[in-house]
Structures are given as structure tokens and as C-alpha cells.
Scaffold this motif. Structure first.
Motif, PDB file in Angstrom:
ATOM      1  N   GLY A  10      -6.350  -0.098  12.774  1.00  0.00           N
ATOM      2  CA  GLY A  10      -5.874   0.088  11.414  1.00  0.00           C
ATOM      3  C   GLY A  10      -4.498   0.721  11.378  1.00  0.00           C
ATOM      4  N   ALA A  11      -3.596   0.147  10.556  1.00  0.00           N
ATOM      5  CA  ALA A  11      -2.223   0.648  10.476  1.00  0.00           C
ATOM      6  C   ALA A  11      -1.863   1.043   9.048  1.00  0.00           C
ATOM      7  CB  ALA A  11      -1.233  -0.388  11.013  1.00  0.00           C
ATOM      8  N   GLY A  12      -2.821   1.688   8.364  1.00  0.00           N
ATOM      9  CA  GLY A  12      -2.502   2.349   7.116  1.00  0.00           C
ATOM     10  C   GLY A  12      -1.914   3.714   7.416  1.00  0.00           C
ATOM     11  N   GLN A  13      -1.918   4.608   6.427  1.00  0.00           N
ATOM     12  CA  GLN A  13      -1.278   5.902   6.639  1.00  0.00           C
ATOM     13  C   GLN A  13      -1.938   6.687   7.766  1.00  0.00           C
ATOM     14  OE1 GLN A  13      -0.997   8.483   3.245  1.00  0.00           O
ATOM     15  NE2 GLN A  13       0.256   9.971   4.315  1.00  0.00           N
ATOM     16  N   ALA A  14      -3.265   6.706   7.804  1.00  0.00           N
ATOM     17  CA  ALA A  14      -3.950   7.475   8.840  1.00  0.00           C
ATOM     18  C   ALA A  14      -3.688   6.900  10.222  1.00  0.00           C
ATOM     19  CB  ALA A  14      -5.454   7.521   8.556  1.00  0.00           C
ATOM     20  N   GLY A  15      -3.674   5.558  10.340  1.00  0.00           N
ATOM     21  CA  GLY A  15      -3.421   4.937  11.631  1.00  0.00           C
ATOM     22  C   GLY A  15      -1.999   5.155  12.109  1.00  0.00           C
ATOM     23  N   LEU A  16      -1.030   5.011  11.203  1.00  0.00           N
ATOM     24  CA  LEU A  16       0.370   5.227  11.578  1.00  0.00           C
ATOM     25  C   LEU A  16       0.623   6.690  11.935  1.00  0.00           C
ATOM     26  CD1 LEU A  16       2.245   3.004   8.960  1.00  0.00           C
ATOM     27  CD2 LEU A  16       1.717   2.471  11.353  1.00  0.00           C
ATOM     28  N   SER A  17      -0.008   7.601  11.209  1.00  0.00           N
ATOM     29  CA  SER A  17       0.147   9.019  11.526  1.00  0.00           C
ATOM     30  C   SER A  17      -0.419   9.321  12.907  1.00  0.00           C
ATOM     31  CB  SER A  17      -0.561   9.872  10.467  1.00  0.00           C
ATOM     32  OG  SER A  17       0.016   9.691   9.193  1.00  0.00           O
ATOM     33  N   SER A  18      -1.574   8.747  13.209  1.00  0.00           N
ATOM     34  CA  SER A  18      -2.178   8.949  14.527  1.00  0.00           C
ATOM     35  C   SER A  18      -1.264   8.433  15.628  1.00  0.00           C
ATOM     36  CB  SER A  18      -3.537   8.241  14.595  1.00  0.00           C
ATOM     37  OG  SER A  18      -4.441   8.735  13.628  1.00  0.00           O
ATOM     38  N   ALA A  19      -0.687   7.256  15.394  1.00  0.00           N
ATOM     39  CA  ALA A  19       0.219   6.673  16.396  1.00  0.00           C
ATOM     40  C   ALA A  19       1.438   7.566  16.608  1.00  0.00           C
ATOM     41  CB  ALA A  19       0.656   5.278  15.952  1.00  0.00           C
ATOM     42  N   GLY A  62       7.693  12.276  10.044  1.00  0.00           N
ATOM     43  CA  GLY A  62       8.978  12.000  10.673  1.00  0.00           C
ATOM     44  C   GLY A  62       9.954  11.179   9.867  1.00  0.00           C
ATOM     45  N   VAL A  63       9.488  10.448   8.831  1.00  0.00           N
ATOM     46  CA  VAL A  63      10.377   9.585   8.058  1.00  0.00           C
ATOM     47  C   VAL A  63      10.060   9.728   6.570  1.00  0.00           C
ATOM     48  CG1 VAL A  63      11.214   7.233   7.658  1.00  0.00           C
ATOM     49  CG2 VAL A  63      10.478   7.925   9.953  1.00  0.00           C
ATOM     50  N   PRO A  64      10.873  10.440   5.816  1.00  0.00           N
ATOM     51  CA  PRO A  64      10.629  10.591   4.370  1.00  0.00           C
ATOM     52  C   PRO A  64      10.697   9.249   3.649  1.00  0.00           C
ATOM     53  CG  PRO A  64      12.225  12.201   5.165  1.00  0.00           C
ATOM     54  CD  PRO A  64      12.017  11.218   6.274  1.00  0.00           C
ATOM     55  N   GLN A  65       9.979   9.145   2.549  1.00  0.00           N
ATOM     56  CA  GLN A  65       9.943   7.902   1.792  1.00  0.00           C
ATOM     57  C   GLN A  65      11.301   7.506   1.243  1.00  0.00           C
ATOM     58  OE1 GLN A  65       6.438   7.369  -0.920  1.00  0.00           O
ATOM     59  NE2 GLN A  65       5.999   9.468  -0.258  1.00  0.00           N
ATOM     60  N   GLN A  66      12.152   8.457   0.965  1.00  0.00           N
ATOM     61  CA  GLN A  66      13.439   8.136   0.365  1.00  0.00           C
ATOM     62  C   GLN A  66      14.224   7.138   1.199  1.00  0.00           C
ATOM     63  OE1 GLN A  66      12.107  11.020   0.720  1.00  0.00           O
ATOM     64  NE2 GLN A  66      12.228  12.196  -1.185  1.00  0.00           N
ATOM     65  N   GLU A  67      13.962   7.126   2.491  1.00  0.00           N
ATOM     66  CA  GLU A  67      14.683   6.199   3.365  1.00  0.00           C
ATOM     67  C   GLU A  67      14.272   4.759   3.125  1.00  0.00           C
ATOM     68  OE1 GLU A  67      14.558   7.367   7.433  1.00  0.00           O
ATOM     69  OE2 GLU A  67      14.917   9.472   6.985  1.00  0.00           O
ATOM     70  N   ALA A  68      13.097   4.573   2.483  1.00  0.00           N
ATOM     71  CA  ALA A  68      12.624   3.218   2.220  1.00  0.00           C
ATOM     72  C   ALA A  68      12.936   2.782   0.796  1.00  0.00           C
ATOM     73  CB  ALA A  68      11.122   3.124   2.479  1.00  0.00           C
ATOM     74  N   GLY A  69      13.428   3.684  -0.065  1.00  0.00           N
ATOM     75  CA  GLY A  69      13.760   3.321  -1.435  1.00  0.00           C
ATOM     76  C   GLY A  69      12.523   3.229  -2.308  1.00  0.00           C
ATOM     77  N   GLY A  70      12.710   2.679  -3.528  1.00  0.00           N
ATOM     78  CA  GLY A  70      11.600   2.525  -4.449  1.00  0.00           C
ATOM     79  C   GLY A  70      11.782   3.396  -5.668  1.00  0.00           C
TER      80      GLY A  70
END
Length: 352
Positions: A10-19, A62-70
Motif C-alpha cells: 500500500g502506498a497511501g499516506q501510511a505506506g509512504l511514511s513507512s517507506a 520530509g516534503v511539505p504539501q506546498q511544494e505540490a501546490g493546490g
């Protein structure tokens, strides 16, 4: 069969955080995800659920959302997947997708075998981050087969337009029900709200102490091997943007749960009937863990006993996004905890 130190499902928030935290510990995981692209469950949310309506999407480590825009007026189903995709690319994380995990079972040489529709991996440790979106919960009520109208779960909700001129019963007391109710008012011919328990609205800011208390209540259940409770049963409803909108439109007139469905609506034990041609079941989701069945992890109480993120019966397995970590608030902390447990396991220090 491919060998790996750690596999993340799984690569949702929990999976990406674990990685993220595994890689900081020098462990390069294999990340498997069933989606066609980045974003986890956010990819499938209604286009009418804009960023200003969601409770909040916490930064990935490690990467704030602002870097992705929205911005607040854009659909969450666009903004969040774009952020996750940028995160994967920016951190150099390779996610293998689409891959559906079919079973996790005991493997050879002390490893867990992760079977998928794209091959098999043998892992010394597995972090499961499959969430709940693929397991919508439909409660059974008598007469469901006789109801002549349309029934759908919130997972299939795509906005109010298709309900124009219809009589709609919305079942559920959580954020999903609030989202639907806030949008149907003025579009549907009639809107009715039904819940099993009277709703509890919080007039505080749901601060740190309240959050800790809510997490502790859920944690005590999973430590006892009981299924996690629904989020709203623990937290209550806050006065979010959708709640305020629904209140302003006058649709939060709660009715007690009906006893059965009838051909043209629903009815109660006292004979009261309500005409409706659509029922939206905003009744939540359950943890998507069927692929773990070969490990026989269920306790007599029906849940999986978890200490933090570690499965008590199977120390090689971490569950993130389950129980007290099933929120955007808890996902990053869960990823850090799971990664630390995996590092301890691989270094032989798990008992300590």
C-alpha cells in the motif's frame, strides 16, 4: 520469487511514511500498490469533495504539501494524488503498481511470502498499509432485497446531480454522511438523515488532549484483540465546513434508525413509513486485511491484537492505518514506529 528485507503493501499516506523512515534507517523497501497511480484512496473520492471540505491532509514526512501546490476549491481527488506523485518522484521512491496482493503466508527460511498478481516476494518483514477504502461496510436490514429504489455506498458517491428530484435517505453519523447531506439539500426532492445513535457534536477545538484520549480508546480495543471502533463513535462530530453547510441548509434533522426497508422506502417498528427511492449508506469502511487470512491472526474477539503497529501473533508483520493509526494524523507516527520495529527485527534487537 524475489527476496527483500522489507515489503510495504500500500502506498497511501501510511505506506509512504513507512517507506520514508525505513530508507532513513538504511533499509530500501519494496513498495507494492494496487492503484493505477499515486494517491491511494484519495484517487477515488467524489470530485465534489474539495480541499476546503476535508478534515485536513497532513504533510508526508520530509516534503511539505506546498511544494505540490493546490488550493481549497480544487477536488481532493486531484490535489492529493498530485502531491503523492510528486513525493514519490522527489524522494526517488519506486512504487511497483498496479499490483494486487492476494495472500501473505509463512514462507521459507523464516520469511513471509507475499503473493501477488505480478509475482511473489519473500520478505523478512512486511508492513501492511492497505487502509479501508476497498472494504465499504454495508449493514444488513430486513427487506433490503425488496426495496425497489437505488442503494449505494458512499464509496460510489460522485456528487449530488444524479439525485435531483429524488427522495434520499442518508444513513450514517460520520463525516461522509455530512458531506452527502450538505450537497443534497436543494438538489434532491427530499433528504432524510438516519443514524443508529444520536449524533454528538463537539463544541471544542478537538485539541491535543482530546485527540490523545480518542487514540487511547481505540488503542485499548486493538490491544485486546477487538475490532477497531468507527472514528465518529470515538471522536464525535466537529463543526467542520461540511457540517456548518449542512446546518445552514437545515438538513441535520436526525431520525432514529429504521427497522426495515420496504418496497418504496423505509419503516420503523411503530408502523411509521417514509417514502424514498434512494438510500445512501454512509456507514464507513472496514480494514482491508483479507490477504492476511493465511497467517490466522484474528483473535476470538474478531480483531487483530496489535501493540503499537506490531502484530502480537506475528512480529514480522506491522499494521499501519489500523486502529489508532487509521487517520491522517496518526499515519506519519505509525510509519516511524513500524520502521523502527522493522529495523529492530532485522538487527535481532526486537525483544529489547
Amino acid at each position: 520469487m524475489e527476496l527483500s528485507e522489507a515489503v510495504i503493501i500500500g502506498a497511501g499516506q501510511a505506506g509512504l511514511s513507512s517507506a520514508y523512515f525505513l530508507r532513513r534507517y538504511g533499509i530500501e523497501p519494496v513498495v507494492l500498490d494496487a492503484g493505477q497511480g499515486a494517491g491511494g484512496a484519495w484517487r477515488h473520492r467524489s470530485p465534489t469533495l474539495t480541499m476546503e471540505k476535508v478534515h485536513g491532509v497532513f504533510d508526508l514526512p520530509g516534503v511539505p504539501q506546498q511544494e505540490a501546490g493546490g488550493d481549497g476549491g480544487r477536488p481532493a481527488a486531484e490535489v492529493v494524488p498530485a502531491y503523492y506523485a510528486a513525493y514519490e518522484s522527489g524522494t526517488g521512491l519506486s512504487v511497483i503498481r498496479p499490483v494486487r496482493v492476494t495472500a501473505v503466508r509463512e514462507g521459507a527460511a523464516g520469511r513471509l511470502a507475499v503473493g501477488t498478481d505480478a509475482g511473489e516476494w519473500a520478505a523478512r518483514a512486511v508492513i501492511n498499509a492497505t487502509g479501508t477504502w476497498t472494504r465499504p461496510y454495508w449493514p444488513y436490514y430486513p427487506g433490503a432485497a425488496r426495496f425497489a429504489g437505488r442503494q449505494l455506498h458512499y464509496a460510489a458517491y460522485r456528487g449530488p446531480e444524479e439525485f435531483a428530484g429524488r427522495g434520499v435517505v442518508v444513513v450514517g453519523g460520520g463525516a461522509s454522511a455530512m458531506h452527502v447531506l450538505s450537497e443534497l439539500a436543494g438538489v434532491a426532492a427530499a433528504t432524510f438523515w438516519v443514524t443508529r445513535r444520536p449524533p454528538v457534536f463537539r463544541d471544542d477545538d478537538f485539541g491535543l488532549d482530546a485527540r490523545r484520549e480518542a487514540v487511547a480508546r481505540v488503542d485499548s480495543r486493538v490491544r485486546a484483540g477487538l475490532p477497531p471502533q468507527s472514528v465518529v463513535s470515538v471522536t464525535g462530530l466537529t463543526y467542520s465546513a461540511v457540517v456548518r453547510e449542512a446546518m445552514a441548509k437545515g438538513v441535520l434533522n436526525r431520525l432514529p434508525m429504521f427497522e426495515r426497508l420496504v418496497e418504496d422506502g423505509v419503516s420503523w417498528a411503530d408502523g411509521t413509513r417514509l417514502a424514498a427511492d434512494t438510500i445512501v449508506w454512509a456507514t464507513g469502511f472496514r480494514a482491508a486485511l483479507d490477504h492476511l487470512a493465511p497467517l490466522r491472526l484474528r483473535e476470538p474477539g474478531g480483531g487483530i491484537r496489535v501493540d503499537g503497529t506490531q502484530v502480537v501473533k506475528e512480529p514480522r508483520l506491522q499494521l499501519v492505518g489500523y486502529g489508532p493509526t487509521a487517520s491522517t494524523i496518526g499515519a506519519n507516527r505509525a510509519g516511524r514506529t513500524a520502521a523502527a520495529n522493522v529495523r529492530a527485527l532485522l538487527s535481532g534487537r526486537l525483544a529489547a
